[in-house]
Write an enzyme that holds these catalytic residues in place. Structure first.
Site, PDB file in Angstrom:
ATOM      1  N   HIS A 173       0.832  -1.204   0.000  1.00 46.60           N
ATOM      2  CA  HIS A 173       0.000   0.000   0.000  1.00 46.60           C
ATOM      3  C   HIS A 173       0.859   1.243   0.000  1.00 46.60           C
ATOM      4  CE1 HIS A 173      -3.875   2.002   1.771  1.00 46.60           C
ATOM      5  NE2 HIS A 173      -3.145   2.901   1.135  1.00 46.60           N
TER       6      HIS A 173
ATOM      7  N   HIS B 155       1.538   5.224  -2.258  1.00 47.34           N
ATOM      8  CA  HIS B 155       1.059   6.184  -3.260  1.00 47.34           C
ATOM      9  C   HIS B 155       2.261   6.798  -3.956  1.00 47.34           C
ATOM     10  CE1 HIS B 155      -3.089   6.035  -1.713  1.00 47.34           C
ATOM     11  NE2 HIS B 155      -2.507   5.853  -0.548  1.00 47.34           N
TER      12      HIS B 155
ATOM     13  N   ARG C  97       2.085   8.715  -6.806  1.00 51.35           N
ATOM     14  CA  ARG C  97       1.704  10.029  -7.342  1.00 51.35           C
ATOM     15  C   ARG C  97       1.866  10.210  -8.846  1.00 51.35           C
ATOM     16  NH1 ARG C  97      -1.195  10.529  -3.134  1.00 51.35           N
ATOM     17  NH2 ARG C  97      -0.274  11.472  -1.261  1.00 51.35           N
TER      18      ARG C  97
ATOM     19  N   ASP D 227      -8.778   3.135  -2.842  1.00 51.28           N
ATOM     20  CA  ASP D 227      -8.127   3.823  -1.721  1.00 51.28           C
ATOM     21  C   ASP D 227      -7.762   5.246  -2.068  1.00 51.28           C
ATOM     22  OD1 ASP D 227      -5.191   4.470  -0.221  1.00 51.28           O
ATOM     23  OD2 ASP D 227      -6.803   3.700   1.039  1.00 51.28           O
TER      24      ASP D 227
ATOM     25  N   HIS E  60      -5.023  -0.067   6.233  1.00 47.77           N
ATOM     26  CA  HIS E  60      -4.630   0.791   7.359  1.00 47.77           C
ATOM     27  C   HIS E  60      -5.617   0.800   8.525  1.00 47.77           C
ATOM     28  CE1 HIS E  60      -7.283   3.360   5.064  1.00 47.77           C
ATOM     29  NE2 HIS E  60      -6.359   3.713   4.204  1.00 47.77           N
TER      30      HIS E  60
ATOM     31  N   ASP F 295       1.393   2.848   3.497  1.00 48.38           N
ATOM     32  CA  ASP F 295       0.529   3.960   3.085  1.00 48.38           C
ATOM     33  C   ASP F 295       1.363   5.219   2.845  1.00 48.38           C
ATOM     34  OD1 ASP F 295      -2.586   5.512   4.297  1.00 48.38           O
ATOM     35  OD2 ASP F 295      -1.713   5.311   2.304  1.00 48.38           O
TER      36      ASP F 295
ATOM     37  N   HIS G 135       3.490  14.512   0.155  1.00 48.74           N
ATOM     38  CA  HIS G 135       2.800  15.765  -0.163  1.00 48.74           C
ATOM     39  C   HIS G 135       3.833  16.860  -0.268  1.00 48.74           C
ATOM     40  CE1 HIS G 135      -1.344  14.528   0.055  1.00 48.74           C
ATOM     41  NE2 HIS G 135      -1.077  13.861   1.154  1.00 48.74           N
TER      42      HIS G 135
END
Lengths: 320, 163, 433
Positions: C67, C69, C71, C159, C239, C312, C316
C-alpha cells in the site's frame, strides 16, 4: 515584578491563573480611560497594528480597533478572503508580507483552528487570537470573566453555566479554560448533539435540561445558535431549540436566585434568548461590550513589551 | 506645605489637589485633610497614574503595573496643584502635565513636592518644596508613608538592582 | 546476466523455511542458488563473485509494501514512480504495490501499462499496480478488472476514498472472484467522517478540530467482513487504526471469513497527542488514535489478526502541508522509516520477534496478494533485504530518496537500518555504515 505573557495571546488554556489575573487587573484602569472626554492615552503611539480578519465580524473588529486607537496606535484593517484553498494568498504568504512591512502586532480572526498559532510561529510580531475556528477566543473569555468579577467581586467559587452549542463554540472553550483556572465552577447545558462527545473529560458539570442549569447556576453565558446547525442535522429546528433550551423569563423566574445573564453576541432574539431576558435587569450584555474594549487595551498593553536591553543603555537618566 | 499651597492660591477657591501614584496620592490626602482642618473648607482631591504616559515605555522591560486614575471634578478653569513625593529628573511631572491636558484646561497648574533631590533633565521646577536634598545618580531617594510602608520617613540609599 | 553475490555470515531469517540461523546466501543469475553454512565453499569457483559481509546483520526475504502512493501520473512534483521505487529500496522494500488514486485514476489497462513501464525504467523496487475498483474512483460503476489484471494489476482498490455503496462493494467482491484478487477497502463511513481532521476525542475537543470517530472505520470494516462472508470474496482492510476494528477482524477470522488486514507503522507507534501544536505532519487518514488503540494494534500484529504491515506512503508537497491544520492534506511518507519504526516500537520493546516482523513485512504480503517473493527458497528470484536491527540513526528528511519530506519522525533517533537491498539479484541499494 510583573509576569510576562510571552509574545502572543493565542488562548486561555496555556495561561496560568496568575497571568489571567494580571490581565483582568490591568483592565481595571483601562475602563476609566473610556469614560474620559479624551479617550486616548499615548502608550502605543507609533505602534502599527494590523487587524487581519478572515471571517467577517463587526463587533470584535470594532472593539479591537477602539482599543488600539485609544492607545494611540496606528491600525490597518485587512479583510482577507476565506480559506487558503481558494485562489487567494496563503496564510504563510500573508504572514511574510506583514512581517516585511515591519508591523508590531497582528490581531487575527480565522476560520481554521490553530491559525493564530500557525501565524505566531512564523512572524516576530505579537499575535493576538481574535477567534480561530472552534478553538479559542481568549479576549472574549477574558471580558466575560471581567464582567462576572465586576458583579460578584470575585471569580473563585461562582457557578457559571454555558448554554448552547458548545461543540462548535470557541467562546465556550475559552470560558471553560479561563473560569476553571480562576477557581470558578463551570457547567455546560445543551442538546447532546451540540456537546462534544468527550465533554465528560473536561472539568465541567453537564446539564441536559436548561431548567437544571438555571437551578444550579449563579450566571448563564448564553451562546448564539447558528442556523447551519439545523440544516446539518444537529437539532430539528430553531423553534424546538427555543421551546426546550431557550432562556426565557418564565424559566428564570423559577430560579432560586437572580441569575446574571451574559451573551457574546450577536443575539438571535427568540431563539437562544428571549428579548425580555436580553433587555432585562440581570442582563450584563452591554457591560460585556464595554469591558471588551478595556480588556483588549490591557492585552495590547501587556503584550507590547518593552525592550529591556534599551533600558540598560538608558540607565544614566531614565528616572523620575 | 498645606499652608504654602493655600497661600499660593490665595485661599481654597477653585483649588484641586491631584496626587501622583503612588505615594503622591497619600501625601495629597494628608495635605487635603490638613487644609480641611485649618481652613474649614473642602478641597477636591484626585489621583493620577502616569504609567501610560511615560516616555520610556519602549525601554522599561516588563510592563509596569498601571494604577488607578481618578479625577472627580472637571478641571477646566481650576487651579490644580500636583503633589508628588520626590522630584528628580522631572519626567514624571512632564507625563502628568500631558495627562492632565487630556482631562481639560486648568487655569493654572502648580507643583508641590515633599523632596527635591535635584538632577533635573527637563525644565520643570516645583512651586512648593518640603525639603531639598543632595543625592548622586547611583543613590535612590524613597519616601515612606503609613498606608503603604507602615511607617513615615525618607531614606537615601544605594540603588539595588537598578531603578 | 547479473553477477553472483555471496551474502556471508548474516543471521538468515526465512519464516517460509522456518529458518533462523547464521548462514550464507548465494545468489546466481538473479536467483537464490543456495542458503546454508556450507555455501561459501562452492562459491569460490564462481566468476565475478561479489562478497558482501553480513556479520551482525539480518538477511531476510525482501520486504513488500502492498500500500503506497507514488503520485505518478499527475503529481510528479511530489513523487514519481522512479523516486518512489528508489525510496522503497532505501527502506528495504524489494516490491511495492501502487495505489490507483493518481491523476488520471488508474482504472484501465493503458494506465496500468504505463505504471509497469515507468517502473521498469526506475532501477528500484518492483512496482505492482493496483487498479481502481470503480471508474474514476467515483464509486458508481466497476472498472475493467480483467483488462487491468491482464496488463499487470495485482488487486483493486478505491483507496484514497471508501467504497461508499455497499452494493458496489458486494459486486466488486463477487466480480473479483473471477480473477482471484483481493479487493482492498479504505474503511471510512463518509457522513461520520466528513470534515474531520483528527481522531474524535478529548484532544480534538481541546484543539477545536472536528474529529473522526473510531466508528467511522469500524462500521465499514464490519460491513466489508459481512459482505465477504456473503460473497466468499477476499476483502483486504487497509490501514486499520482502532481496537474495535481489530475485534471485528477477529470475529470474521473466527468464522473463517476471507478477510485480511494491514496496519501502518504510524498506527502502532504514535497517538493523537502527536497533533498537539497543530503539526500537519501528524495528519493522516485514518487519523492517529489513542494509546489503547495502539496497544490493541500491536497485539494484533503479534497474534496475526493483522496479517501484514504496509506503509501507506503518501508524499505531499511542502506548501500543501504548510498551512492551517484543517486545510492540510492527509498523509505522511513511510517507505524509508517503516523498518525503523517497526523495529523500535515492536521488536526493541519485545512485542514481536524479528522472524515475526519479517513474516509481517515480507512473507504475508506476498501470500495475501499472491505476489512472487517473500521467501529465500532455492530457485526463487533473489529479492533480499539485508538490515542492521541494532543500528540507531537520526531521521533527517532532507536525506530521503523520496521527494516527500512530510514525516512525524523527523529529528527522532530510531533503531533499525537497511544496509543492502537486492532486487532480482542486483544490488539496488547500498547504505554504507
Amino acid at each position: 515584578m510583573t509576569l510576562s505573557l510571552g509574545k502572543d495571546l493565542l488562548g486561555l488554556e496555556p495561561l496560568s491563573g496568575e497571568q489571567i489575573q494580571l490581565i483582568l487587573d490591568t483592565a481595571e484602569p483601562f475602563k476609566e480611560i473610556s469614560e474620559r472626554a479624551i479617550k486616548k492615552v499615548p502608550t502605543l503611539r507609533g505602534a502599527t497594528i494590523v487587524n487581519l480578519f478572515f471571517e467577517a465580524s463587526t463587533r470584535t473588529r470594532v472593539s479591537f480597533e477602539f482599543a488600539e486607537k485609544r492607545l494611540s496606535a496606528d491600525t490597518v484593517n485587512v479583510a482577507a478572503s476565506g480559506s487558503s484553498v481558494s485562489k487567494g494568498e496563503t496564510l504563510v504568504d500573508t504572514a511574510r508580507n506583514l512581517e516585511a512591512m515591519r508591523i508590531d502586532m497582528v490581531v487575527i480572526r480565522h476560520g481554521a483552528s490553530g491559525a493564530a498559532q500557525f501565524l505566531a510561529e512564523r512572524i516576530e510580531s505579537n499575535v493576538i487570537n481574535a477567534g480561530d475556528g472552534t478553538h479559542e477566543h481568549p479576549t472574549q473569555g477574558l471580558l466575560d470573566m471581567l464582567t462576572l468579577r465586576d458583579h460578584f467581586g470575585r471569580l473563585d467559587g461562582i457557578k457559571v453555566c454555558i448554554v448552547g452549542d458548545v461543540l462548535h463554540s470557541r467562546v465556550a472553550r475559552s470560558n471553560i479554560w479561563g473560569l476553571t483556572k480562576m477557581g470558578a465552577q463551570v457547567g455546560v447545558c445543551g442538546p447532546r448533539s451540540l456537546l462534544p462527545n468527550a465533554i465528560e473529560e473536561l472539568p465541567v458539570q453537564v446539564f441536559t435540561r436548561v431548567e437544571e442549569a438555571i437551578e444550579w447556576a449563579d450566571a448563564l453565558n448564553i451562546l448564539r445558535l447558528q442556523l447551519e446547525r439545523m440544516t446539518a442535522g444537529y437539532i430539528p429546528s430553531l423553534r424546538e431549540y427555543n421551546r426546550v433550551f431557550g432562556v426565557s423569563r418564565e424559566r428564570l423566574e423559577r430560579a432560586p436566585r437572580d441569575l446574571l445573564i451574559l451573551h457574546p453576541g450577536p443575539m438571535n432574539r427568540g431563539v437562544e434568548i428571549d428579548s425580555d431576558v436580553a433587555d432585562g435587569p440581570f442582563s450584563v450584555i452591554l457591560n460585556q461590550v464595554t469591558n471588551g474594549v478595556a480588556v483588549r487595551m490591557a492585552v495590547l498593553y501587556l503584550l507590547s513589551g518593552g525592550k529591556p536591553e534599551l533600558a540598560e543603555s538608558a540607565k544614566g537618566g531614565g528616572g523620575r | 506645605m498645606a499652608d504654602e499651597i493655600v497661600e499660593l492660591n490665595n485661599g481654597t477657591d477653585n483649588l484641586v489637589i491631584v496626587g501622583i501614584q503612588r505615594r503622591g496620592v497619600q501625601l495629597a490626602a494628608q495635605i487635603v485633610s490638613t487644609i480641611i482642618e485649618r481652613e474649614k473648607a473642602d478641597v477636591p482631591q484626585g489621583a493620577l497614574d502616569i504609567t501610560l504616559y511615560r516616555d520610556d515605555l519602549q525601554t522599561v522591560g516588563p510592563r509596569p503595573v498601571v494604577g488607578q486614575t481618578q479625577i472627580p471634578v472637571d478641571i477646566d478653569g481650576k487651579n490644580v496643584v500636583i503633589v508628588d513625593d520626590v522630584l528628580y529628573t522631572g519626567r514624571t511631572i512632564r507625563a502628568a502635565l500631558d495627562e492632565l491636558a487630556d482631562f481639560g484646561r486648568p487655569k493654572r497648574i502648580a507643583l508641590a513636592v515633599l523632596i527635591d533631590r535635584g538632577g533635573r533633565e527637563l525644565p520643570i521646577q516645583p512651586d512648593i518644596v518640603g525639603k531639598k536634598v543632595s543625592a548622586e545618580p547611583w543613590q535612590r531617594v524613597d519616601v515612606l508613608v503609613d498606608e503603604l510602608d507602615e511607617r513615615k520617613g525618607a531614606i537615601i540609599a544605594e540603588r539595588g538592582d537598578g531603578t | 546476466m547479473t553477477g553472483s553475490i555471496l551474502l556471508r555470515g548474516g543471521r538468515v531469517i526465512d519464516p517460509t523455511q522456518s529458518l533462523d540461523e547464521v548462514a550464507d546466501v548465494l545468489v546466481v543469475d538473479g536467483k537464490i542458488e543456495a542458503v546454508g553454512a556450507r555455501v561459501s565453499g562452492d562459491a569460490k569457483n564462481r566468476d565475478g563473485l561479489e562478497t558482501i559481509d553480513c556479520s551482525g546483520l539480518v538477511v531476510s526475504p525482501g520486504f513488500i509494501d502492498v500500500h503506497c502512493h507514488l503520485r505518478e501520473p499527475g503529481r510528479e512534483e511530489v513523487e514519481t514512480i522512479a523516486t518512489g521505487a528508489r525510496a522503497a529500496v532505501a527502506g528495504g522494500f524489494t516490491a511495492v504495490c501502487a495505489m490507483p488514486n493518481t491523476d488520471p485514476v488508474t482504472d484501465n489497462q493503458a494506465a496500468v501499462g504505463f505504471i509497469i513501464r515507468q517502473a521498469s525504467l526506475a532501477n528500484g523496487a518492483r512496482v505492482y499496480p493496483i487498479g481502481a475498483i470503480s471508474v474514476g474512483q467515483k464509486g458508481e460503476s466497476l472498472a475493467e478488472f480483467g483488462e487491468m489484471i491482464a496488463a499487470g494489476a495485482v488487486a483493486v482498490s478505491d483507496d484514497g476514498k471508501p467504497v461508499a455503496s455497499a452494493h458496489l462493494m458486494r459486486t466488486a467482491l463477487e466480480y473479483a472472484r473471477t480473477f482471484g484478487i483481493p479487493v482492498a477497502d479504505h474503511c471510512e463511513e463518509p457522513t461520520l467522517a466528513h470534515g474531520g481532521a483528527m481522531n474524535e476525542g478529548i484532544v480534538s475537543t481541546r484543539l477545536g478540530l472536528k474529529g473522526i470517530p473510531a466508528e467511522a472505520e469500524e462500521i465499514m470494516a464490519i460491513r466489508d467482513i459481512l459482505l465477504a462472508r456473503r460473497t466468499n470474496g477476499h476483502v483486504h482492510l487497509c490501514h486499520m487504526s482502532t481496537r474495535g476494528s481489530v475485534e471485528l477482524i477477529r470475529w470474521g477470522k473466527d468464522r473463517n471469513i476471507n478477510v485480511t488486514a494491514e496496519v501502518c507503522p504510524h498506527h502502532i507507534s504514535l497517538t493523537e497527542d502527536a497533533v498537539e501544536g497543530y503539526d500537519t505532519n501528524a495528519k493522516m487518514n485514518p487519523p492517529l488514535r489513542t494509546a489503547d488503540d495502539v496497544a490493541a494494534l500491536q497485539e494484533a500484529v503479534r497474534d496475526g489478526t493483522i496479517d501484514l504491515i504496509a506503509t501507506d506512503h503518501a508524499p505531499h508537497h511542502y506548501d500543501e502541508k504548510e498551512r492551517e491544520f484543517a486545510h492540510a492534506p492527509n498523509g505522511i511518507i513511510g517507505l524509508e522509516t517503516a523498518l525503523a519504526v517497526n523495529v523500535t516500537w515492536l521488536v526493541a520493546s519485545e512485542i514481536i520477534s524479528l522472524p515475526v516482523l519479517i513474516e509481517r513485512m515480507s512473507c504475508a504480503p506476498a501470500r495475501v496478494f499472491k505476489l512472487p517473493g517473500g521467501s529465500l527458497r532455492r530457485g526463487t528470484a533473489a529479492d533480499v533485504t539485508v538490515f542492521d536491527p541494532s543500528a540507531k540513526w537520526l531521521v533527517e528528511p532532507s536525506k530521503f530518496r523520496s521527494k516527500g519530506r512530510n514525516t512525524p519522525y523527523s529529528g527522532q533517533t530510531l533503531q533499525g537500518r537497511t544496509r543492502y537491498t537486492l532486487v532480482g539479484g542486483r544490488v539496488a541499494h547500498r547504505e554504507e555504515a
